[in-house]
Motif scaffolding. Structure first.
Motif, PDB file in Angstrom:
ATOM      1  N   MET A 199     -12.888  38.397  70.065  1.00 38.80           N
ATOM      2  CA  MET A 199     -12.010  39.218  70.874  1.00 38.80           C
ATOM      3  C   MET A 199     -11.088  39.966  70.187  1.00 38.80           C
ATOM      4  N   PRO A 200     -10.769  41.256  70.766  1.00 36.95           N
ATOM      5  CA  PRO A 200      -9.858  42.239  70.022  1.00 36.95           C
ATOM      6  C   PRO A 200      -8.556  41.685  69.635  1.00 36.95           C
ATOM      7  N   VAL A 201      -7.986  42.147  68.614  1.00 32.70           N
ATOM      8  CA  VAL A 201      -6.598  41.887  68.361  1.00 32.70           C
ATOM      9  C   VAL A 201      -5.594  42.071  69.191  1.00 32.70           C
ATOM     10  N   ASP A 202      -5.528  43.203  69.852  1.00 33.24           N
ATOM     11  CA  ASP A 202      -4.600  43.475  70.764  1.00 33.24           C
ATOM     12  C   ASP A 202      -4.726  42.625  71.958  1.00 33.24           C
ATOM     13  N   ILE A 203      -5.778  42.325  72.400  1.00 32.79           N
ATOM     14  CA  ILE A 203      -5.966  41.402  73.573  1.00 32.79           C
ATOM     15  C   ILE A 203      -5.459  39.778  73.108  1.00 32.79           C
ATOM     16  N   ILE A 204      -5.787  39.524  71.930  1.00 31.20           N
ATOM     17  CA  ILE A 204      -5.263  38.282  71.581  1.00 31.20           C
ATOM     18  C   ILE A 204      -3.736  38.151  71.535  1.00 31.20           C
ATOM     19  N   GLY A 205      -3.139  38.979  70.934  1.00 28.81           N
ATOM     20  CA  GLY A 205      -1.760  39.342  71.103  1.00 28.81           C
ATOM     21  C   GLY A 205      -1.093  39.313  72.356  1.00 28.81           C
ATOM     22  N   ILE A 230     -10.327  29.786  77.508  1.00 27.29           N
ATOM     23  CA  ILE A 230     -11.387  31.102  77.432  1.00 27.29           C
ATOM     24  C   ILE A 230     -12.464  30.862  76.644  1.00 27.29           C
ATOM     25  N   ASN A 231     -12.347  29.680  75.719  1.00 23.98           N
ATOM     26  CA  ASN A 231     -13.585  29.368  75.000  1.00 23.98           C
ATOM     27  C   ASN A 231     -14.553  28.648  75.935  1.00 23.98           C
ATOM     28  N   ARG A 232     -14.088  28.276  77.063  1.00 24.94           N
ATOM     29  CA  ARG A 232     -15.336  27.632  77.940  1.00 24.94           C
ATOM     30  C   ARG A 232     -15.836  28.970  78.772  1.00 24.94           C
ATOM     31  N   LEU A 233     -15.084  29.956  79.000  1.00 24.54           N
ATOM     32  CA  LEU A 233     -15.673  31.118  80.156  1.00 24.54           C
ATOM     33  C   LEU A 233     -17.097  31.305  79.709  1.00 24.54           C
ATOM     34  N   PRO A 234     -17.839  31.503  80.724  1.00 24.93           N
ATOM     35  CA  PRO A 234     -19.413  32.010  80.819  1.00 24.93           C
ATOM     36  C   PRO A 234     -19.126  33.360  80.194  1.00 24.93           C
ATOM     37  N   GLN A 235     -20.234  34.048  79.614  1.00 25.08           N
ATOM     38  CA  GLN A 235     -20.224  35.331  78.849  1.00 25.08           C
ATOM     39  C   GLN A 235     -19.609  36.266  80.002  1.00 25.08           C
ATOM     40  N   ALA A 266     -15.870  36.309  80.159  1.00 23.10           N
ATOM     41  CA  ALA A 266     -15.316  36.514  78.960  1.00 23.10           C
ATOM     42  C   ALA A 266     -15.217  38.311  78.919  1.00 23.10           C
ATOM     43  N   GLU A 267     -16.451  38.682  79.185  1.00 18.90           N
ATOM     44  CA  GLU A 267     -16.527  40.193  79.272  1.00 18.90           C
ATOM     45  C   GLU A 267     -15.587  40.875  80.432  1.00 18.90           C
ATOM     46  N   MET A 321      -8.127  43.317  80.301  1.00 22.00           N
ATOM     47  CA  MET A 321      -7.131  43.252  79.570  1.00 22.00           C
ATOM     48  C   MET A 321      -7.127  44.643  78.802  1.00 22.00           C
ATOM     49  N   ALA A 322      -8.123  45.226  78.234  1.00 18.57           N
ATOM     50  CA  ALA A 322      -8.154  46.465  77.713  1.00 18.57           C
ATOM     51  C   ALA A 322      -7.530  47.525  78.749  1.00 18.57           C
TER      52      ALA A 322
END
Length: 82
Positions: free
Chosen positions: A1-7, A35-40, A43-44, A50-51
């Protein structure tokens, strides 16, 4: 996951913890687990939307609120914690 989204998700976890009177790390852990349990596909969806929000906030200088965010995405974000 991109850093800006993690932040951004970290900030959301802190906001939820503050509002609910909870420990920020516990909220973050719960969100990460969900989030880790989300289907692909979901997650996309999370990363893409978020972007968009981050772009609105940083590049277009918009305040992010319920008026300029899709209702379905708001519901999705709420589900990540609750």
């Amino acid at each position: 996951m991109p850093v800006d989204i993690i932040g951004t998700l970290d900030s959301m976890a802190y906001g939820i913890a503050t509002k609910e009177g909870l420990e920020p790390m516990a909220v973050k852990t719960k969100m990460v687990n969900n989030i880790n349990r989300l289907p692909q596909k979901e997650a996309e969806y999370l990363v893409a939307n978020m972007a968009i929000l981050i772009d609105k906030s940083t590049q277009q200088n918009e305040t992010i609120d319920d008026k300029n965010t899709e209702k379905n995405f708001i519901s999705f974000l709420i589900r990540l914690y609750y």
